[in-house]
Design a protein around this motif. Structure first.
Motif, PDB file in Angstrom:
ATOM      1  N   LEU A 386     -67.406 -20.474  27.524  1.00 27.70           N
ATOM      2  CA  LEU A 386     -66.215 -21.276  27.809  1.00 27.70           C
ATOM      3  C   LEU A 386     -66.160 -22.564  26.998  1.00 27.70           C
ATOM      4  CD1 LEU A 386     -66.074 -20.962  31.706  1.00 27.70           C
ATOM      5  CD2 LEU A 386     -64.533 -19.902  30.059  1.00 27.70           C
ATOM      6  N   GLY A 387     -67.261 -22.922  26.377  1.00 34.80           N
ATOM      7  CA  GLY A 387     -67.354 -24.215  25.710  1.00 34.80           C
ATOM      8  C   GLY A 387     -68.161 -25.169  26.572  1.00 34.80           C
ATOM      9  N   GLY A 388     -68.633 -26.242  25.976  1.00 32.05           N
ATOM     10  CA  GLY A 388     -69.483 -27.163  26.716  1.00 32.05           C
ATOM     11  C   GLY A 388     -70.883 -26.586  26.851  1.00 32.05           C
ATOM     12  N   ASN A 389     -71.609 -27.026  27.875  1.00 37.26           N
ATOM     13  CA  ASN A 389     -72.982 -26.578  28.090  1.00 37.26           C
ATOM     14  C   ASN A 389     -72.980 -25.240  28.820  1.00 37.26           C
ATOM     15  OD1 ASN A 389     -75.643 -26.296  29.408  1.00 37.26           O
ATOM     16  ND2 ASN A 389     -76.030 -28.300  28.483  1.00 37.26           N
ATOM     17  N   GLN A 390     -73.495 -24.196  28.166  1.00 39.97           N
ATOM     18  CA  GLN A 390     -73.449 -22.854  28.743  1.00 39.97           C
ATOM     19  C   GLN A 390     -74.309 -22.732  29.997  1.00 39.97           C
ATOM     20  OE1 GLN A 390     -75.004 -20.048  25.923  1.00 39.97           O
ATOM     21  NE2 GLN A 390     -76.776 -21.290  25.410  1.00 39.97           N
ATOM     22  N   TYR A 391     -75.401 -23.502  30.073  1.00 43.27           N
ATOM     23  CA  TYR A 391     -76.276 -23.433  31.235  1.00 43.27           C
ATOM     24  C   TYR A 391     -75.597 -24.062  32.455  1.00 43.27           C
ATOM     25  CZ  TYR A 391     -79.501 -22.565  27.414  1.00 43.27           C
ATOM     26  OH  TYR A 391     -80.104 -22.050  26.292  1.00 43.27           O
ATOM     27  N   VAL A 392     -74.896 -25.157  32.243  1.00 44.56           N
ATOM     28  CA  VAL A 392     -74.145 -25.793  33.331  1.00 44.56           C
ATOM     29  C   VAL A 392     -73.019 -24.879  33.792  1.00 44.56           C
ATOM     30  CG1 VAL A 392     -72.660 -27.744  33.941  1.00 44.56           C
ATOM     31  CG2 VAL A 392     -74.727 -28.128  32.583  1.00 44.56           C
ATOM     32  N   ASN A 393     -72.360 -24.232  32.851  1.00 42.18           N
ATOM     33  CA  ASN A 393     -71.259 -23.341  33.198  1.00 42.18           C
ATOM     34  C   ASN A 393     -71.721 -22.188  34.091  1.00 42.18           C
ATOM     35  OD1 ASN A 393     -69.656 -24.938  31.595  1.00 42.18           O
ATOM     36  ND2 ASN A 393     -69.497 -23.474  29.912  1.00 42.18           N
ATOM     37  N   LEU A 394     -72.845 -21.560  33.724  1.00 40.22           N
ATOM     38  CA  LEU A 394     -73.356 -20.447  34.521  1.00 40.22           C
ATOM     39  C   LEU A 394     -73.798 -20.921  35.899  1.00 40.22           C
ATOM     40  CD1 LEU A 394     -74.013 -17.447  34.671  1.00 40.22           C
ATOM     41  CD2 LEU A 394     -76.286 -17.968  33.748  1.00 40.22           C
ATOM     42  N   CYS A 395     -74.424 -22.088  35.944  1.00 41.04           N
ATOM     43  CA  CYS A 395     -74.843 -22.653  37.229  1.00 41.04           C
ATOM     44  C   CYS A 395     -73.624 -22.913  38.119  1.00 41.04           C
ATOM     45  CB  CYS A 395     -75.621 -23.938  37.006  1.00 41.04           C
ATOM     46  SG  CYS A 395     -76.302 -24.659  38.524  1.00 41.04           S
ATOM     47  N   LEU A 396     -72.568 -23.456  37.548  1.00 38.89           N
ATOM     48  CA  LEU A 396     -71.349 -23.709  38.318  1.00 38.89           C
ATOM     49  C   LEU A 396     -70.745 -22.408  38.831  1.00 38.89           C
ATOM     50  CD1 LEU A 396     -69.569 -26.470  36.185  1.00 38.89           C
ATOM     51  CD2 LEU A 396     -70.628 -26.742  38.435  1.00 38.89           C
ATOM     52  N   ALA A 397     -70.853 -21.340  38.028  1.00 39.82           N
ATOM     53  CA  ALA A 397     -70.328 -20.043  38.451  1.00 39.82           C
ATOM     54  C   ALA A 397     -71.035 -19.533  39.699  1.00 39.82           C
ATOM     55  CB  ALA A 397     -70.455 -19.021  37.323  1.00 39.82           C
ATOM     56  N   GLY A 398     -72.306 -19.913  39.857  1.00 37.97           N
ATOM     57  CA  GLY A 398     -73.026 -19.574  41.082  1.00 37.97           C
ATOM     58  C   GLY A 398     -72.727 -20.538  42.208  1.00 37.97           C
ATOM     59  N   VAL A 399     -72.607 -21.822  41.893  1.00 36.12           N
ATOM     60  CA  VAL A 399     -72.374 -22.843  42.920  1.00 36.12           C
ATOM     61  C   VAL A 399     -71.055 -22.610  43.647  1.00 36.12           C
ATOM     62  CG1 VAL A 399     -71.897 -25.298  43.268  1.00 36.12           C
ATOM     63  CG2 VAL A 399     -73.831 -24.599  41.845  1.00 36.12           C
ATOM     64  N   VAL A 400     -69.995 -22.261  42.913  1.00 32.00           N
ATOM     65  CA  VAL A 400     -68.674 -22.133  43.547  1.00 32.00           C
ATOM     66  C   VAL A 400     -68.618 -20.975  44.536  1.00 32.00           C
ATOM     67  CG1 VAL A 400     -67.450 -23.187  41.620  1.00 32.00           C
ATOM     68  CG2 VAL A 400     -67.771 -20.703  41.654  1.00 32.00           C
ATOM     69  N   GLU A 401     -69.568 -20.043  44.443  1.00 32.76           N
ATOM     70  CA  GLU A 401     -69.566 -18.938  45.397  1.00 32.76           C
ATOM     71  C   GLU A 401     -69.930 -19.390  46.810  1.00 32.76           C
ATOM     72  OE1 GLU A 401     -71.228 -15.088  44.399  1.00 32.76           O
ATOM     73  OE2 GLU A 401     -71.571 -15.813  42.364  1.00 32.76           O
ATOM     74  N   LEU A 402     -70.786 -20.406  46.925  1.00 35.83           N
ATOM     75  CA  LEU A 402     -71.265 -20.822  48.245  1.00 35.83           C
ATOM     76  C   LEU A 402     -70.124 -21.284  49.144  1.00 35.83           C
ATOM     77  CD1 LEU A 402     -74.571 -22.638  47.188  1.00 35.83           C
ATOM     78  CD2 LEU A 402     -74.183 -20.221  47.710  1.00 35.83           C
ATOM     79  N   PRO A 403     -69.270 -22.230  48.695  1.00 35.65           N
ATOM     80  CA  PRO A 403     -68.128 -22.582  49.549  1.00 35.65           C
ATOM     81  C   PRO A 403     -67.119 -21.447  49.679  1.00 35.65           C
ATOM     82  CG  PRO A 403     -67.952 -23.692  47.419  1.00 35.65           C
ATOM     83  CD  PRO A 403     -69.318 -23.082  47.483  1.00 35.65           C
ATOM     84  N   ALA A 404     -67.066 -20.549  48.690  1.00 28.15           N
ATOM     85  CA  ALA A 404     -66.123 -19.430  48.770  1.00 28.15           C
ATOM     86  C   ALA A 404     -66.413 -18.555  49.982  1.00 28.15           C
ATOM     87  CB  ALA A 404     -66.186 -18.591  47.492  1.00 28.15           C
ATOM     88  N   TYR A 405     -67.690 -18.271  50.235  1.00 30.93           N
ATOM     89  CA  TYR A 405     -68.033 -17.418  51.359  1.00 30.93           C
ATOM     90  C   TYR A 405     -67.836 -18.129  52.694  1.00 30.93           C
ATOM     91  CZ  TYR A 405     -70.019 -14.626  47.614  1.00 30.93           C
ATOM     92  OH  TYR A 405     -70.191 -13.907  46.460  1.00 30.93           O
ATOM     93  N   VAL A 406     -68.091 -19.428  52.734  1.00 29.44           N
ATOM     94  CA  VAL A 406     -67.866 -20.184  53.969  1.00 29.44           C
ATOM     95  C   VAL A 406     -66.373 -20.225  54.292  1.00 29.44           C
ATOM     96  CG1 VAL A 406     -68.060 -22.446  55.079  1.00 29.44           C
ATOM     97  CG2 VAL A 406     -69.948 -21.583  53.669  1.00 29.44           C
ATOM     98  N   ILE A 407     -65.578 -20.617  53.297  1.00 31.36           N
ATOM     99  CA  ILE A 407     -64.123 -20.684  53.498  1.00 31.36           C
ATOM    100  C   ILE A 407     -63.561 -19.298  53.795  1.00 31.36           C
ATOM    101  CG2 ILE A 407     -61.929 -21.189  52.348  1.00 31.36           C
ATOM    102  CD1 ILE A 407     -63.392 -23.434  50.852  1.00 31.36           C
ATOM    103  N   GLY A 408     -64.088 -18.278  53.110  1.00 28.19           N
ATOM    104  CA  GLY A 408     -63.631 -16.916  53.348  1.00 28.19           C
ATOM    105  C   GLY A 408     -63.860 -16.473  54.785  1.00 28.19           C
ATOM    106  N   CYS A 409     -65.028 -16.808  55.337  1.00 30.04           N
ATOM    107  CA  CYS A 409     -65.328 -16.440  56.725  1.00 30.04           C
ATOM    108  C   CYS A 409     -64.366 -17.124  57.690  1.00 30.04           C
ATOM    109  CB  CYS A 409     -66.772 -16.805  57.063  1.00 30.04           C
ATOM    110  SG  CYS A 409     -68.006 -15.702  56.353  1.00 30.04           S
TER     111      CYS A 409
END
Length: 571
Positions: A386-409
């Motif tokens: 996506l551009g920028g720091n690829q390691y931060v991007n992948l980490c963010l892709a995992g981080v956003v899942e945590l609130p997704a499952y809480v909000i989804g429930c």
């Protein structure tokens, strides 16, 4: 009394179940690790064709140097590097071929004379960011580039096969034995991958690793479900996905800290090794023990659960099943139960399309399974580009899942399944389209929109497991969820190829996911709402969902999930 009464008596999610749950889910982190590890294993750095002799001077436009270390970070392959060797030859080096200048006069960047073109068989790589990957070790570039791109699809094919094989074995020989076997194999095969002598051994080991990783993920869903009461089942099942997301974050962290692929692979494979020290103490589930007639073991387990939870056990294992009727000391099926069993044996996947209403429902549900998996892995695998720091991007892709499952429930239990799934897919579609129209130089906005897309897809992907169970009757529920899971795996196999379409056009993956998410999200509103509805037993009852007024049950108004029994398959 039914088996589900166990949790009414001993607690739906108390101390015993909580300890087992978090221990079992801990190993699910390794599944997320191995599924996404290839992001950095097959990373391709800048590279250029090598020459047969030592190089003394390098030209690149207006730049002059004697070291590739200074030039390769700036090299994009569009313009060649001009080099002079210690033998006095002048070469123009590209990515996949080199040209020998014939009788040059001066050493300049521009040359109008004759050249002899030679295809490359050796390459020089930029090691400023990546010390080594399988690409640099085995020269998987140019005509061998497809071999590197085949790594993730072949892994996902192993995931598909593993889900089928180990899901069946878990029903035959037990959940715990499969969990122990797949955990041990994940550790052993993960380390063995790091010592692969060549590409083909690497792919085979990763394929088998994919099978056992998928096997564990299938069985752990069933395991935690069979130890959790209905009141907590939605939350515990959804948050197995959260452990998978933690694995994605671990990949990003280790990838940032370790730039040698084999060391990176060893660390990823050993970080969940502590699970092997105590997994052999895991008990078999009460559902499995009772189904196999192992009543003494089941009674001991019930007594243990009661003791750990601080409750007196008044249950007797032999009294928990309703179906058998004891006659003359042997268990026999009643005529009604035997007739129902015979009817169920006649059912096949074609019964998912038994009427126009059920056929439309099945097609939409399968489409949600497919886009959930396709979108999940397209956003995850594509985050590093996506551009920028690829390691931060992948980490963010995992981080956003945590609130997704809480909000989804919360959303599933408040506004309903359909009104959560449909808008989530539409939001993912909007995020994809906005990524296309956002200017390339606003990287932070592109990354933010990608994370919104991943967040939305994660909600739909986690939700569809439960929603599928509720949309179909008992007689074909396993068929419905199992077939949907197969479509899910097809989506995961196709996702890497979809990501590779970025070579054709940068935003083609987002365009494909965006269009599919919009269409499927709109179709989702055609499905009936199941919030607060009891599980259906017959196809006629399932077809009537959404066509009758919602029944209000006075005896149960506290939690809609108390009337829901989940059937879990592959995550």
């Amino acid at each position: 009394m039914t088996v589900e009464k166990i949790f009414d008596e001993l607690g739906h999610f108390k101390r015993f179940q909580a300890c087992l749950y978090f221990a079992a889910v801990f190993q699910a982190v390794s599944c997320g690790i191995h599924y996404l590890a290839s992001v950095f294993l097959v990373e391709t750095p800048n590279f250029v064709c090598s020459t047969p002799d030592n190089i003394t001077e390098i030209l690149f436009g207006n730049l002059t140097t004697s070291s590739f270390e200074d030039i390769l970070p700036k090299f994009n392959g569009k313009m060649p590097l001009v080099v002079r060797t210690d033998q006095g030859e002048q070469w123009e080096l590209g990515r996949c071929q080199r040209s020998l200048r014939v009788n040059p006069v001066d050493f300049t960047y521009e040359f109008n004379g004759n050249k002899t073109v030679v295809l490359c068989d050796h390459f020089i790589y930029d090691h400023s960011e990546i010390l080594s990957s399988i690409v640099t070790d085995w020269d998987l570039v140019c005509e061998k580039e497809w071999l590197a791109k085949l790594c993730q699809p072949s892994f996902m094919l192993g995931v598909l096969i593993g889900a089928v094989v180990f899901g069946d074995l878990a029903d035959r020989i037990g959940r715990v034995k499969i969990m122990m076997f797949t955990s041990l194999c994940q550790f052993g095969l993960g380390v063995a991958v790091a010592f692969s002598p060549n590409y083909y051994v690497f792919v085979v080991l990763r394929f088998i690793l994919a099978m056992v990783s998928s096997g564990y993920l299938v069985v752990v869903f069933v395991y935690v479900t069979e130890f959790t009461g209905i009141k907590w089942r939605t939350w515990t099942s959804m948050h197995v996905h959260a452990a998978f997301a933690v694995g994605v974050m671990v990949v990003a962290l280790v990838g940032y800290l370790v730039r040698e692929w084999w060391i990176y692979q060893i660390i990823l494979s050993t970080c969940t090794a502590p699970f092997l020290l105590f997994c052999w103490k895991f008990p078999e589930t009460p559902f499995y023990l009772l189904a196999k007639g192992r009543y003494r073991e089941a009674q001991n387990l019930l007594d243990t659960i009661a003791r750990v939870n601080g409750i007196e056990c008044r249950l007797r294992a032999e009294n928990l099943l309703e179906e058998p009727e004891l006659k003359n000391g042997s268990a026999q099926l009643s005529k009604d139960a035997e007739s129902a069993l015979q009817d169920q044996k006649k059912l096949s996947i074609l019964d998912l399309f038994g009427s126009w209403r059920m056929a439309v429902r099945t097609c939409i549900v399968w489409a949600i399974w497919f886009i959930g998996s396709l979108g999940y892995y397209v956003f995850s695998l594509g985050s590093v580009s996506l551009g920028g720091n690829q390691y931060v991007n992948l980490c963010l892709a995992g981080v956003v899942e945590l609130p997704a499952y809480v909000i989804g429930c919360f959303a599933m239990d408040r506004i309903g399944r359909k009104k959560t799934c449909g808008p989530a897919l539409l939001l993912a579609s909007v995020a994809c389209i906005l990524i296309i129209v956002v200017p390339d130089d606003i990287q932070i906005l592109t990354i933010t929109l990608s994370m919104i897309g991943k967040f939305s897809v994660a909600i739909a992907f986690g939700l569809i497991y439960l929603y599928s169970c509720e949309l179909y009757p008992t007689v074909i529920r396993s068929l419905a969820v199992g077939s949907g899971s197969m479509l899910c795996r097809v989506g995961s196999v196709m996702a890497p190829f979809c990501v590779y379409l970025a070579d054709v056009w940068q935003y083609l993956p987002q365009l494909i996911v965006g269009i599919l998410a919009f269409i499927i999200g709109a179709l989702t509103f055609m499905l009936p709402e199941t919030l607060g509805e009891p599980l259906t037993s017959t196809i006629e009852e399932a077809e009537a969902l959404g066509r009758r007024p919602k029944k209000i049950l006075a005896r149960d108004s506290t939690h809609p999930e108390e009337k829901t029994e989940m059937v879990h398959q592959d995550a």
